[in-house]
Design an enzyme around this catalytic site. Structure first.
Site, short mmCIF file in Angstrom:
data_model
loop_
_atom_site.label_atom_id
_atom_site.label_comp_id
_atom_site.label_asym_id
_atom_site.label_seq_id
_atom_site.Cartn_x
_atom_site.Cartn_y
_atom_site.Cartn_z
N ARG A 1 0.92 -1.14 -0.01
CA ARG A 1 -0.07 0.04 0.04
C ARG A 1 0.72 1.31 -0.01
O ARG A 1 0.60 2.19 -0.56
CB ARG A 1 -0.96 -0.16 1.25
CG ARG A 1 -2.01 -1.21 1.24
CD ARG A 1 -2.93 -1.08 2.36
NE ARG A 1 -2.16 -1.21 3.43
CZ ARG A 1 -2.15 -0.89 4.89
NH1 ARG A 1 -3.37 0.20 5.12
NH2 ARG A 1 -1.39 -1.21 5.82
N ASN B 1 -6.43 -2.30 2.79
CA ASN B 1 -6.43 -3.76 2.73
C ASN B 1 -7.93 -4.49 2.79
O ASN B 1 -8.91 -3.86 3.46
CB ASN B 1 -5.64 -4.49 4.08
CG ASN B 1 -4.39 -4.07 4.00
OD1 ASN B 1 -3.96 -4.33 2.89
ND2 ASN B 1 -3.84 -4.12 5.02
#
Length: 93
Positions: free
Chosen positions: A22, A40
């Site tokens: 990320r 997520n």
């Protein structure tokens, strides 16, 4: 006359949680001038939502699929739609 912004929604599967994916995605998106988020999902995937010029969003998809990401990407399902707004910067969730 500028290009209308689009929203990219990409579902990234593989070993993409807990490996800096990320953060890496955020850096690439900011380099491209995109706003959005990388989050997520409970099933182990990461959902990337980004808005900006279509060409820049397509480039982000290429980078996600490119093999230089942290972790191990098995697949990227990408779709495009009209920009919805609401993003400020690019965040990790």
């Amino acid at each position: 006359m500028g290009e209308e912004p689009v929203r990219l929604t990409a579902l990234v599967s593989g070993q993409v949680q807990g490996v800096g994916f990320r953060w890496w995605t955020r850096c690439r998106a900011l380099e491209l001038g995109l706003v959005g988020q990388a989050a997520n999902l409970p099933d182990g995937r990461v959902q990337v939502s980004a808005e900006g010029a279509r060409g820049d969003c397509e480039r982000l998809v290429e980078l996600l699929r490119g093999g230089a990401t942290p972790g191990d990407v098995d697949g990227v399902q990408a779709s495009f739609g009209p920009a919805e707004g609401g993003f400020t910067g690019f965040v990790e969730r």
